[in-house]
Design a protein around this motif. Structure first.
Motif, PDB file in Angstrom:
ATOM      1  N   LEU A 100     -38.641  -8.947   7.157  1.00  0.00           N
ATOM      2  CA  LEU A 100     -37.302  -8.631   6.667  1.00  0.00           C
ATOM      3  C   LEU A 100     -36.845  -9.651   5.638  1.00  0.00           C
ATOM      4  O   LEU A 100     -36.301  -9.290   4.578  1.00  0.00           O
ATOM      5  CB  LEU A 100     -36.334  -8.601   7.860  1.00  0.00           C
ATOM      6  N   THR A 101     -37.055 -10.921   5.909  1.00  0.00           N
ATOM      7  CA  THR A 101     -36.608 -11.966   4.971  1.00  0.00           C
ATOM      8  C   THR A 101     -37.392 -11.907   3.664  1.00  0.00           C
ATOM      9  O   THR A 101     -36.870 -12.320   2.617  1.00  0.00           O
ATOM     10  CB  THR A 101     -36.762 -13.362   5.594  1.00  0.00           C
ATOM     11  N   GLY A 102     -38.615 -11.401   3.709  1.00  0.00           N
ATOM     12  CA  GLY A 102     -39.433 -11.347   2.505  1.00  0.00           C
ATOM     13  C   GLY A 102     -38.969 -10.331   1.478  1.00  0.00           C
ATOM     14  O   GLY A 102     -39.474 -10.310   0.347  1.00  0.00           O
ATOM     15  N   ARG A 103     -37.999  -9.502   1.828  1.00  0.00           N
ATOM     16  CA  ARG A 103     -37.526  -8.458   0.905  1.00  0.00           C
ATOM     17  C   ARG A 103     -36.417  -8.946  -0.026  1.00  0.00           C
ATOM     18  O   ARG A 103     -36.031  -8.244  -0.946  1.00  0.00           O
ATOM     19  CB  ARG A 103     -37.039  -7.241   1.705  1.00  0.00           C
ATOM     20  N   PHE A 104     -35.885 -10.132   0.241  1.00  0.00           N
ATOM     21  CA  PHE A 104     -34.806 -10.667  -0.586  1.00  0.00           C
ATOM     22  C   PHE A 104     -35.090 -12.130  -0.895  1.00  0.00           C
ATOM     23  O   PHE A 104     -35.883 -12.784  -0.217  1.00  0.00           O
ATOM     24  CB  PHE A 104     -33.449 -10.543   0.143  1.00  0.00           C
ATOM     25  N   THR A 105     -34.422 -12.638  -1.925  1.00  0.00           N
ATOM     26  CA  THR A 105     -34.614 -14.037  -2.311  1.00  0.00           C
ATOM     27  C   THR A 105     -33.379 -14.864  -1.959  1.00  0.00           C
ATOM     28  O   THR A 105     -32.268 -14.337  -1.831  1.00  0.00           O
ATOM     29  CB  THR A 105     -34.874 -14.166  -3.822  1.00  0.00           C
ATOM     30  N   VAL A 106     -33.576 -16.165  -1.846  1.00  0.00           N
ATOM     31  CA  VAL A 106     -32.452 -17.068  -1.605  1.00  0.00           C
ATOM     32  C   VAL A 106     -31.471 -16.987  -2.775  1.00  0.00           C
ATOM     33  O   VAL A 106     -30.246 -17.016  -2.581  1.00  0.00           O
ATOM     34  CB  VAL A 106     -32.951 -18.518  -1.410  1.00  0.00           C
ATOM     35  N   ALA A 107     -31.994 -16.884  -3.981  1.00  0.00           N
ATOM     36  CA  ALA A 107     -31.129 -16.811  -5.166  1.00  0.00           C
ATOM     37  C   ALA A 107     -30.183 -15.608  -5.082  1.00  0.00           C
ATOM     38  O   ALA A 107     -29.013 -15.702  -5.464  1.00  0.00           O
ATOM     39  CB  ALA A 107     -31.982 -16.723  -6.428  1.00  0.00           C
ATOM     40  N   PRO A 133     -26.440 -11.360   6.705  1.00  0.00           N
ATOM     41  CA  PRO A 133     -26.396 -10.121   5.915  1.00  0.00           C
ATOM     42  C   PRO A 133     -27.631  -9.249   6.122  1.00  0.00           C
ATOM     43  O   PRO A 133     -27.533  -8.012   6.080  1.00  0.00           O
ATOM     44  CB  PRO A 133     -26.317 -10.630   4.462  1.00  0.00           C
ATOM     45  N   LEU A 134     -28.786  -9.869   6.361  1.00  0.00           N
ATOM     46  CA  LEU A 134     -30.012  -9.101   6.596  1.00  0.00           C
ATOM     47  C   LEU A 134     -29.926  -8.316   7.897  1.00  0.00           C
ATOM     48  O   LEU A 134     -30.329  -7.147   7.966  1.00  0.00           O
ATOM     49  CB  LEU A 134     -31.225 -10.030   6.645  1.00  0.00           C
ATOM     50  N   GLU A 163     -29.458  -1.487  -0.317  1.00  0.00           N
ATOM     51  CA  GLU A 163     -30.752  -1.858  -0.895  1.00  0.00           C
ATOM     52  C   GLU A 163     -31.872  -1.766   0.126  1.00  0.00           C
ATOM     53  O   GLU A 163     -32.962  -1.268  -0.168  1.00  0.00           O
ATOM     54  CB  GLU A 163     -30.681  -3.282  -1.459  1.00  0.00           C
ATOM     55  N   LEU A 164     -31.609  -2.258   1.336  1.00  0.00           N
ATOM     56  CA  LEU A 164     -32.656  -2.258   2.352  1.00  0.00           C
ATOM     57  C   LEU A 164     -33.028  -0.835   2.760  1.00  0.00           C
ATOM     58  O   LEU A 164     -34.212  -0.536   2.982  1.00  0.00           O
ATOM     59  CB  LEU A 164     -32.190  -3.061   3.571  1.00  0.00           C
ATOM     60  N   ALA A 172     -29.732   5.807   0.342  1.00  0.00           N
ATOM     61  CA  ALA A 172     -28.788   4.693   0.385  1.00  0.00           C
ATOM     62  C   ALA A 172     -27.421   5.161   0.867  1.00  0.00           C
ATOM     63  O   ALA A 172     -26.894   6.175   0.414  1.00  0.00           O
ATOM     64  CB  ALA A 172     -28.667   4.058  -0.997  1.00  0.00           C
ATOM     65  N   GLN A 173     -26.859   4.416   1.786  1.00  0.00           N
ATOM     66  CA  GLN A 173     -25.543   4.749   2.327  1.00  0.00           C
ATOM     67  C   GLN A 173     -24.445   4.558   1.287  1.00  0.00           C
ATOM     68  O   GLN A 173     -24.590   3.798   0.332  1.00  0.00           O
ATOM     69  CB  GLN A 173     -25.237   3.850   3.531  1.00  0.00           C
ATOM     70  N   GLN A 174     -23.339   5.279   1.484  1.00  0.00           N
ATOM     71  CA  GLN A 174     -22.131   5.042   0.715  1.00  0.00           C
ATOM     72  C   GLN A 174     -21.337   3.931   1.413  1.00  0.00           C
ATOM     73  O   GLN A 174     -21.410   3.784   2.635  1.00  0.00           O
ATOM     74  CB  GLN A 174     -21.285   6.308   0.609  1.00  0.00           C
ATOM     75  N   CYS A 175     -20.592   3.170   0.635  1.00  0.00           N
ATOM     76  CA  CYS A 175     -19.840   2.045   1.194  1.00  0.00           C
ATOM     77  C   CYS A 175     -18.342   2.294   1.012  1.00  0.00           C
ATOM     78  O   CYS A 175     -17.877   2.466  -0.105  1.00  0.00           O
ATOM     79  CB  CYS A 175     -20.243   0.734   0.519  1.00  0.00           C
ATOM     80  N   PHE A 176     -17.623   2.332   2.111  1.00  0.00           N
ATOM     81  CA  PHE A 176     -16.168   2.476   2.085  1.00  0.00           C
ATOM     82  C   PHE A 176     -15.561   1.117   2.381  1.00  0.00           C
ATOM     83  O   PHE A 176     -15.737   0.584   3.476  1.00  0.00           O
ATOM     84  CB  PHE A 176     -15.705   3.486   3.152  1.00  0.00           C
ATOM     85  N   LEU A 177     -14.865   0.562   1.408  1.00  0.00           N
ATOM     86  CA  LEU A 177     -14.276  -0.763   1.567  1.00  0.00           C
ATOM     87  C   LEU A 177     -12.786  -0.640   1.876  1.00  0.00           C
ATOM     88  O   LEU A 177     -12.034  -0.034   1.121  1.00  0.00           O
ATOM     89  CB  LEU A 177     -14.484  -1.590   0.298  1.00  0.00           C
ATOM     90  N   MET A 178     -12.401  -1.230   2.998  1.00  0.00           N
ATOM     91  CA  MET A 178     -11.012  -1.171   3.445  1.00  0.00           C
ATOM     92  C   MET A 178     -10.231  -2.388   2.941  1.00  0.00           C
ATOM     93  O   MET A 178     -10.776  -3.499   2.876  1.00  0.00           O
ATOM     94  CB  MET A 178     -10.962  -1.165   4.976  1.00  0.00           C
ATOM     95  N   PRO A 179      -8.963  -2.204   2.587  1.00  0.00           N
ATOM     96  CA  PRO A 179      -8.149  -3.342   2.135  1.00  0.00           C
ATOM     97  C   PRO A 179      -7.943  -4.335   3.271  1.00  0.00           C
ATOM     98  O   PRO A 179      -7.933  -3.971   4.444  1.00  0.00           O
ATOM     99  CB  PRO A 179      -6.826  -2.693   1.712  1.00  0.00           C
ATOM    100  N   ILE A 180      -7.795  -5.603   2.908  1.00  0.00           N
ATOM    101  CA  ILE A 180      -7.555  -6.661   3.879  1.00  0.00           C
ATOM    102  C   ILE A 180      -6.060  -6.732   4.174  1.00  0.00           C
ATOM    103  O   ILE A 180      -5.239  -6.799   3.254  1.00  0.00           O
ATOM    104  CB  ILE A 180      -8.049  -8.023   3.345  1.00  0.00           C
ATOM    105  N   LEU A 181      -5.700  -6.715   5.441  1.00  0.00           N
ATOM    106  CA  LEU A 181      -4.290  -6.770   5.827  1.00  0.00           C
ATOM    107  C   LEU A 181      -3.804  -8.218   5.803  1.00  0.00           C
ATOM    108  O   LEU A 181      -4.388  -9.097   6.426  1.00  0.00           O
ATOM    109  CB  LEU A 181      -4.112  -6.194   7.232  1.00  0.00           C
TER     110      LEU A 181
END
Length: 356
Positions: A100-107, A133-134, A163-164, A172-181
């Motif tokens: 799993l870690t090999g699919r992304f970089t530290v950068a 996050p992984l 991405e994963l 790829a899933q859709q992302c619904f971002l909720m406002p911060i209260l």
């Protein structure tokens, strides 16, 4: 939507997303609540400036039961599927983690705002935090998520999930971002650690009173994020509008009668400065300790002597003798038994009556 049970209770900030999930339930969609019994042990680094202490699995599971009880005050239990991360991560081997870690970089991960700031300021970032996050992203793979919900501070994590999924052959899933209260301080996001929160299991009087402390400029956003009630025009008195907001929200988590009673008590006690009729009675014989801060602890009005000293120093402790003028306690001096029947008020909503 995933939840990390890092604390035993939830507040109105969590309810913003839960309400949206309930709306999708009502439209016929399948809701999956993911209990982050693995990621909660790490702690979500989103928006944090320092590494947080790790929890034990036992602590997380105890919190999870409390979380679920509170979630189902908003979402429909019968139309929700609850899954635990341990269902998939419990089977993970070291080879799976390395893969799993090999699919992304530290950068890539250091592009995230909170990591980038801490890295630039030479503050520590634990390896476990980079894993967070992984692990959250793999949740989306495990349940083959079509849509993932999160606050705007979760955008990085949700996009890693997209991405994963693509890397592993899923849509790829859709992302619904909720406002911060914003919290009741009107400055920072609602948080228990900042003591600017309204808990969903708070007593009606406390819930109503905390909402009434909200700065006027956030009334409309609270209506929008937390109720289905229409907001009236700009000519409405902000105080009246805030009372309606507080009553609407209190009714959701209690009932109409409790909400109406909380409003009546607020108007009598806070606005008209009348004493409540149902104050708890404290026997003077049970007061232990030499100072007023000790007396406040004995009366159950503060949680500790230090809390009592803080309230006294702030001028937030007031006595109401039955045969005289009210008096503020401004120094943590020696406790002298007041006249029986004297009421003591701490802050705006805590009362008790001293009796023999």
């Amino acid at each position: 939507m995933g939840f990390d049970p890092s604390r035993p209770d939830i507040h109105l900030g969590h309810v913003v997303g839960l309400r949206k999930l309930r709306q999708l339930q009502d439209l016929g969609h399948q809701l999956i609540l993911i209990v982050g019994d693995w990621t909660a042990q790490i702690g979500d680094p989103s928006g944090r400036s320092a590494t947080r202490p790790m929890l034990t699995h036992e602590e997380v599971m105890e919190n999870a039961q409390s979380y679920l009880r509170q979630f189902f005050k908003v979402v429909d239990r019968d139309r929700a599927q609850v899954v635990y991360q341990s269902e998939w991560f419990g089977k993970f081997s070291l080879a799976d983690v390395i893969g799993l870690t090999g699919r992304f970089t530290v950068a890539q991960f250091l592009e995230r705002d909170d990591f980038a700031k801490r890295f630039a300021e030479h503050r520590p970032i634990a390896i476990t935090e980079l894993l967070y996050p992984l692990l959250q992203a793999y949740d989306s793979v495990a349940i083959q998520s079509d849509v993932e919900f999160g606050g705007t501070d979760q955008m990085f994590n949700l996009l890693v999930g997209r991405e994963l999924q693509e890397m592993m052959g899923q849509r790829a899933q859709q992302c619904f971002l909720m406002p911060i209260l914003v919290g009741t301080d009107g400055v920072q996001k609602m948080s228990k650690s900042l003591d600017n929160y309204v808990g969903v299991e708070e007593a009606p009087d406390d819930m109503f009173g905390k909402i009434m402390s909200l700065p006027d400029e956030f009334i409309v956003s609270y209506f929008e994020y937390l109720t289905d009630a229409p907001v009236e025009g700009q000519t409405v008195n902000p105080m009246d509008l805030k009372k309606r907001l507080a009553e609407e929200i209190t009714e959701v988590f209690h009932d109409q009668q409790a909400a109406a009673a909380a409003r009546d008590r607020f108007e009598r006690v806070v606005q008209q400065r009348s004493l409540p009729d149902d104050m708890p009675v404290v026997s003077l014989s049970t007061v232990s300790g030499p100072r007023w801060s000790n007396a406040l602890v004995s009366a159950g009005l503060v949680s500790s002597v230090s809390d009592g000293k803080r309230m006294i120093n702030q001028g937030a402790v007031e006595l109401f003798p039955p045969s005289g003028q009210s008096l503020k306690i401004t120094e943590d001096g020696r406790f002298e038994a007041p006249e029986p029947g004297t009421a003591v008020k701490v802050g705006r909503r805590r009362f008790a009556s001293f009796q023999e």
